[in-house]
Design an enzyme around this catalytic site. Structure first.
Site, PDB file in Angstrom:
ATOM      1  N   ASP A   1     -51.636  70.285 -26.192  1.00  0.00           N
ATOM      2  CA  ASP A   1     -53.022  70.119 -26.314  1.00  0.00           C
ATOM      3  C   ASP A   1     -53.407  69.676 -24.686  1.00  0.00           C
ATOM      4  O   ASP A   1     -53.012  68.651 -24.264  1.00  0.00           O
ATOM      5  CB  ASP A   1     -53.803  69.307 -27.242  1.00  0.00           C
ATOM      6  CG  ASP A   1     -55.066  69.515 -27.138  1.00  0.00           C
ATOM      7  OD1 ASP A   1     -55.978  70.265 -27.567  1.00  0.00           O
ATOM      8  OD2 ASP A   1     -55.612  68.201 -26.469  1.00  0.00           O
TER       9      ASP A   1
ATOM     10  N   TYR B   1     -58.520  65.934 -18.441  1.00  0.00           N
ATOM     11  CA  TYR B   1     -57.406  64.972 -18.759  1.00  0.00           C
ATOM     12  C   TYR B   1     -56.759  64.935 -17.183  1.00  0.00           C
ATOM     13  O   TYR B   1     -55.876  63.929 -16.991  1.00  0.00           O
ATOM     14  CB  TYR B   1     -56.327  65.383 -19.538  1.00  0.00           C
ATOM     15  CG  TYR B   1     -57.126  65.507 -21.000  1.00  0.00           C
ATOM     16  CD1 TYR B   1     -58.092  65.085 -21.249  1.00  0.00           C
ATOM     17  CD2 TYR B   1     -56.175  66.214 -21.843  1.00  0.00           C
ATOM     18  CE1 TYR B   1     -58.685  64.994 -22.590  1.00  0.00           C
ATOM     19  CE2 TYR B   1     -56.743  66.218 -23.378  1.00  0.00           C
ATOM     20  CZ  TYR B   1     -58.122  65.867 -23.319  1.00  0.00           C
ATOM     21  OH  TYR B   1     -58.530  65.836 -24.893  1.00  0.00           O
TER      22      TYR B   1
ATOM     23  N   LYS C   1     -59.542  72.977 -22.863  1.00  0.00           N
ATOM     24  CA  LYS C   1     -60.968  72.944 -22.981  1.00  0.00           C
ATOM     25  C   LYS C   1     -61.799  72.992 -21.746  1.00  0.00           C
ATOM     26  O   LYS C   1     -61.452  72.652 -20.838  1.00  0.00           O
ATOM     27  CB  LYS C   1     -61.195  71.590 -23.827  1.00  0.00           C
ATOM     28  CG  LYS C   1     -59.918  71.169 -24.579  1.00  0.00           C
ATOM     29  CD  LYS C   1     -60.124  69.888 -25.344  1.00  0.00           C
ATOM     30  CE  LYS C   1     -59.073  69.491 -26.196  1.00  0.00           C
ATOM     31  NZ  LYS C   1     -58.022  68.742 -25.657  1.00  0.00           N
TER      32      LYS C   1
ATOM     33  N   HIS D   1     -65.473  71.615 -24.977  1.00  0.00           N
ATOM     34  CA  HIS D   1     -64.869  70.428 -25.294  1.00  0.00           C
ATOM     35  C   HIS D   1     -65.677  69.635 -26.165  1.00  0.00           C
ATOM     36  O   HIS D   1     -65.353  68.815 -27.097  1.00  0.00           O
ATOM     37  CB  HIS D   1     -64.504  69.792 -23.935  1.00  0.00           C
ATOM     38  CG  HIS D   1     -63.485  68.745 -24.058  1.00  0.00           C
ATOM     39  ND1 HIS D   1     -62.607  68.468 -23.175  1.00  0.00           N
ATOM     40  CD2 HIS D   1     -63.142  67.745 -25.171  1.00  0.00           C
ATOM     41  CE1 HIS D   1     -61.699  67.328 -23.429  1.00  0.00           C
ATOM     42  NE2 HIS D   1     -62.181  66.862 -24.547  1.00  0.00           N
TER      43      HIS D   1
HETATM   44  N1  LIG Z   1     -61.144  67.125 -28.112  1.00  0.00           N
HETATM   45  C1  LIG Z   1     -61.331  66.070 -27.910  1.00  0.00           C
HETATM   46  O1  LIG Z   1     -62.603  65.449 -27.524  1.00  0.00           O
HETATM   47  C2  LIG Z   1     -60.154  64.884 -27.807  1.00  0.00           C
HETATM   48  C3  LIG Z   1     -58.952  65.582 -27.794  1.00  0.00           C
HETATM   49  N2  LIG Z   1     -57.888  64.503 -27.895  1.00  0.00           N
HETATM   50  C4  LIG Z   1     -56.211  65.106 -27.831  1.00  0.00           C
HETATM   51  O2  LIG Z   1     -55.669  64.499 -29.014  1.00  0.00           O
HETATM   52  C5  LIG Z   1     -54.679  63.746 -28.489  1.00  0.00           C
HETATM   53  C6  LIG Z   1     -54.152  62.561 -29.281  1.00  0.00           C
HETATM   54  O3  LIG Z   1     -55.274  61.748 -29.210  1.00  0.00           O
HETATM   55  P1  LIG Z   1     -55.194  60.116 -28.430  1.00  0.00           P
HETATM   56  O4  LIG Z   1     -56.458  59.973 -28.637  1.00  0.00           O
HETATM   57  O5  LIG Z   1     -54.538  60.518 -27.353  1.00  0.00           O
HETATM   58  O6  LIG Z   1     -54.589  59.233 -29.698  1.00  0.00           O
HETATM   59  P2  LIG Z   1     -53.112  59.315 -30.752  1.00  0.00           P
HETATM   60  O7  LIG Z   1     -53.992  58.707 -31.741  1.00  0.00           O
HETATM   61  O8  LIG Z   1     -52.369  60.664 -30.594  1.00  0.00           O
HETATM   62  O9  LIG Z   1     -52.519  57.851 -29.955  1.00  0.00           O
HETATM   63  C7  LIG Z   1     -51.723  57.800 -29.020  1.00  0.00           C
HETATM   64  C8  LIG Z   1     -51.342  56.677 -28.862  1.00  0.00           C
HETATM   65  O10 LIG Z   1     -50.197  56.061 -29.730  1.00  0.00           O
HETATM   66  C9  LIG Z   1     -49.261  55.668 -29.163  1.00  0.00           C
HETATM   67  N3  LIG Z   1     -47.828  56.326 -30.159  1.00  0.00           N
HETATM   68  C10 LIG Z   1     -47.709  57.681 -30.174  1.00  0.00           C
HETATM   69  N4  LIG Z   1     -46.634  57.618 -30.941  1.00  0.00           N
HETATM   70  C11 LIG Z   1     -46.582  56.455 -31.421  1.00  0.00           C
HETATM   71  C12 LIG Z   1     -45.542  55.895 -32.308  1.00  0.00           C
HETATM   72  N5  LIG Z   1     -44.636  56.793 -33.043  1.00  0.00           N
HETATM   73  N6  LIG Z   1     -45.509  54.767 -32.682  1.00  0.00           N
HETATM   74  C13 LIG Z   1     -46.425  53.904 -32.141  1.00  0.00           C
HETATM   75  N7  LIG Z   1     -47.230  54.296 -31.115  1.00  0.00           N
HETATM   76  C14 LIG Z   1     -47.300  55.566 -31.018  1.00  0.00           C
HETATM   77  C15 LIG Z   1     -49.092  56.304 -27.816  1.00  0.00           C
HETATM   78  O11 LIG Z   1     -48.278  55.465 -26.950  1.00  0.00           O
HETATM   79  P3  LIG Z   1     -47.206  56.007 -25.979  1.00  0.00           P
HETATM   80  O12 LIG Z   1     -47.763  57.150 -25.214  1.00  0.00           O
HETATM   81  O13 LIG Z   1     -46.872  54.938 -24.988  1.00  0.00           O
HETATM   82  O14 LIG Z   1     -46.256  56.411 -26.662  1.00  0.00           O
HETATM   83  C16 LIG Z   1     -50.639  56.132 -27.574  1.00  0.00           C
HETATM   84  O15 LIG Z   1     -50.921  54.842 -27.016  1.00  0.00           O
HETATM   85  C17 LIG Z   1     -55.148  63.474 -27.052  1.00  0.00           C
HETATM   86  O16 LIG Z   1     -53.987  63.211 -26.347  1.00  0.00           O
HETATM   87  C18 LIG Z   1     -55.860  64.922 -26.829  1.00  0.00           C
HETATM   88  O17 LIG Z   1     -54.663  65.645 -26.377  1.00  0.00           O
HETATM   89  C19 LIG Z   1     -58.176  63.365 -27.961  1.00  0.00           C
HETATM   90  C20 LIG Z   1     -59.331  62.584 -28.226  1.00  0.00           C
HETATM   91  C21 LIG Z   1     -60.696  63.692 -27.909  1.00  0.00           C
HETATM   92  O1  LIG Z   2     -60.736  64.786 -24.798  1.00  0.00           O
HETATM   93  C1  LIG Z   2     -61.409  63.549 -24.479  1.00  0.00           C
HETATM   94  C2  LIG Z   2     -60.736  62.359 -24.207  1.00  0.00           C
HETATM   95  O2  LIG Z   2     -61.489  61.893 -22.974  1.00  0.00           O
HETATM   96  C3  LIG Z   2     -62.690  62.483 -22.494  1.00  0.00           C
HETATM   97  C4  LIG Z   2     -63.285  61.495 -21.427  1.00  0.00           C
HETATM   98  O3  LIG Z   2     -63.099  60.157 -21.770  1.00  0.00           O
HETATM   99  C5  LIG Z   2     -63.346  62.535 -23.994  1.00  0.00           C
HETATM  100  O4  LIG Z   2     -64.592  62.603 -23.794  1.00  0.00           O
HETATM  101  C6  LIG Z   2     -62.906  63.660 -24.777  1.00  0.00           C
HETATM  102  O5  LIG Z   2     -63.129  63.598 -26.127  1.00  0.00           O
END
Ligand SMILES: NC(=O)C1=CN([C@@H]2O[C@H](COP(=O)(O)OP(=O)(O)OC[C@H]3O[C@@H](n4cnc5c(N)ncnc54)[C@H](OP(=O)(O)O)[C@@H]3O)[C@@H](O)[C@H]2O)C=CC1
Ligand SMILES: O=C1CO[C@H](CO)[C@@H](O)[C@@H]1O
Length: 315
Positions: free
Chosen positions: A46, A51, A80, A113
């Site tokens: 993703d 990003y 996105k 997005h």
């Molecule tokens: N469409 C949108 O608006 C959005 C899309 N997204 C997408 O969704 C993805 C996932 O969401 P995100 O907000 O990043 O958060 P997540 O809920 O996936 O959490 C990520 C965090 O959890 C930690 N982590 C990962 N695996 C473990 C584990 N097994 N045990 C403990 N900690 C863990 C990571 O640390 P570490 O990396 O150090 O392992 C990081 O700090 C994003 O990266 C993005 O691609 C997210 C937000 C908005």
């Molecule tokens: O995917 C995402 C994570 O970062 C962006 C910028 O802060 C957010 O807006 C978005 O939803």
């Protein structure tokens, strides 16, 4: 429960249920994370222009293609369209920038997005003197109609939406000749999104759950914020299966029929997060986890004044 069984999308294409998130993965770390993920068996990444790491994701993909570990057609890549490129004349240029950064000639899925359009230009969050983001008058329906041409041109296989509410999805469905296959939204036990998920099911739109682990590394997290991963209920359920809370959270999405994209840049967590295909939550487990619902939205974008802000409605 076979490994990473794909979900069939409404256009007949498929999407692996488990993918790697890349938000906050620093350019210096993300290439290794993508390579580790592919080695661990992930076939879904993703991405997003915003990003600011798509070039590095692309370098990792190229390495894996060149060494024959995976073929392009075996991997599902999402990106996105950012809010400053909603104006129809900017849409094709935006996907071409993403494709060039990723080193690909097509995406599997291109999402809007957010429904909100921002003032066009280089600034990611164009902000006025009042500190608020400056909206653009572009209607996301016009953006979507333009994106349909990207499918005709072969630049993306499928289209979808992210962070849209029910009414906004309905407006897109009214005009779409290429139906959106996916809605990507925040989903985890503190925000279980049952109503929006049910609505999408009725319309055969698949759901990708983002921030499934509660996004503990989100930039705006405060030290005393409740951490989903520390919730004792999740730990107790994980103990029954010899699994971590993170694995329970990933299974919570998969066992509800969702696609899920946990982010990690640590090899052992990337491997751990994929090691979820040898157990399954019971209905009782799912009900107990769903009872943690507390409208605990993490990713709200903040700009509540925007006319297309999606989260004023109940869902
Ligand atoms: N469409 C949108 O608006 C959005 C899309 N997204 C997408 O969704 C993805 C996932 O969401 P995100 O907000 O990043 O958060 P997540 O809920 O996936 O959490 C990520 C965090 O959890 C930690 N982590 C990962 N695996 C473990 C584990 N097994 N045990 C403990 N900690 C863990 C990571 O640390 P570490 O990396 O150090 O392992 C990081 O700090 C994003 O990266 C993005 O691609 C997210 C937000 C908005
Ligand atoms: O995917 C995402 C994570 O970062 C962006 C910028 O802060 C957010 O807006 C978005 O939803």
């Amino acid at each position: 429960m076979a490994a990473n069984v794909p979900i069939i999308l409404n256009n007949g294409r498929t999407c692996p249920v488990l993918g790697l998130g890349t938000w906050k993965s620093k350019p210096g770390e993300v290439a290794q994370a993508v390579k580790d993920a592919i080695d661990a068996g992930y076939r879904h990444i993703d991405c997003a222009h915003v990003y600011m790491n798509e070039k590095e994701v692309g370098q990792a993909l190229k390495e894996k293609f060149d060494e024959g570990a995976v073929k392009r057609e075996d991997i599902f890549i999402t990106s996105k369209l950012w809010c400053t490129s909603h104006r129809p004349d900017l849409v094709e240029g935006a996907i071409k920038t993403t494709l060039s950064n990723l080193g690909l000639d097509y995406l599997d899925l291109y999402l809007i997005h957010w429904p909100q359009a921002f003032k066009e230009g280089e600034e990611i969050f164009p902000t006025g003197a009042d500190g608020k983001v400056i909206p653009s008058p572009v209607d996301f329906v016009d953006t979507y109609k333009e994106m349909e041409k990207l499918v005709e041109k072969g630049l993306t296989r499928s289209l979808g939406l992210s962070n849209f509410n029910k009414k906004q999805i309905e407006r897109v469905l009214e005009v779409a000749s290429v139906k959106p296959v996916m809605l990507q939204i925040e989903v985890h036990p503190y925000l279980n999104q049952q109503k929006l998920i049910d609505f999408c099911k009725l319309h055969d739109i698949a759901i990708t759950a983002y921030s499934p682990l509660g996004s503990p590394d989100r930039p705006w997290a405060k030290p005393d914020d409740v951490k989903l991963l520390d919730d004792p209920k999740l730990k107790a359920i994980g103990d029954k299966y010899g699994k971590s809370s993170a694995q329970v959270l990933i299974r919570y999405a998969i066992d509800r029929g969702l696609i899920v994209i946990p982010k990690s840049v640590s090899k052992n967590r990337i491997v751990q997060n994929f090691n979820v295909f040898d157990f399954q939550l019971t209905l009782d487990d799912i009900m107990e986890i769903s009872s943690l619902e507390c409208n605990g939205r993490i990713c709200s974008m903040g700009d509540t004044h925007h006319p297309d802000y999606p989260f004023h409605d109940e869902y």
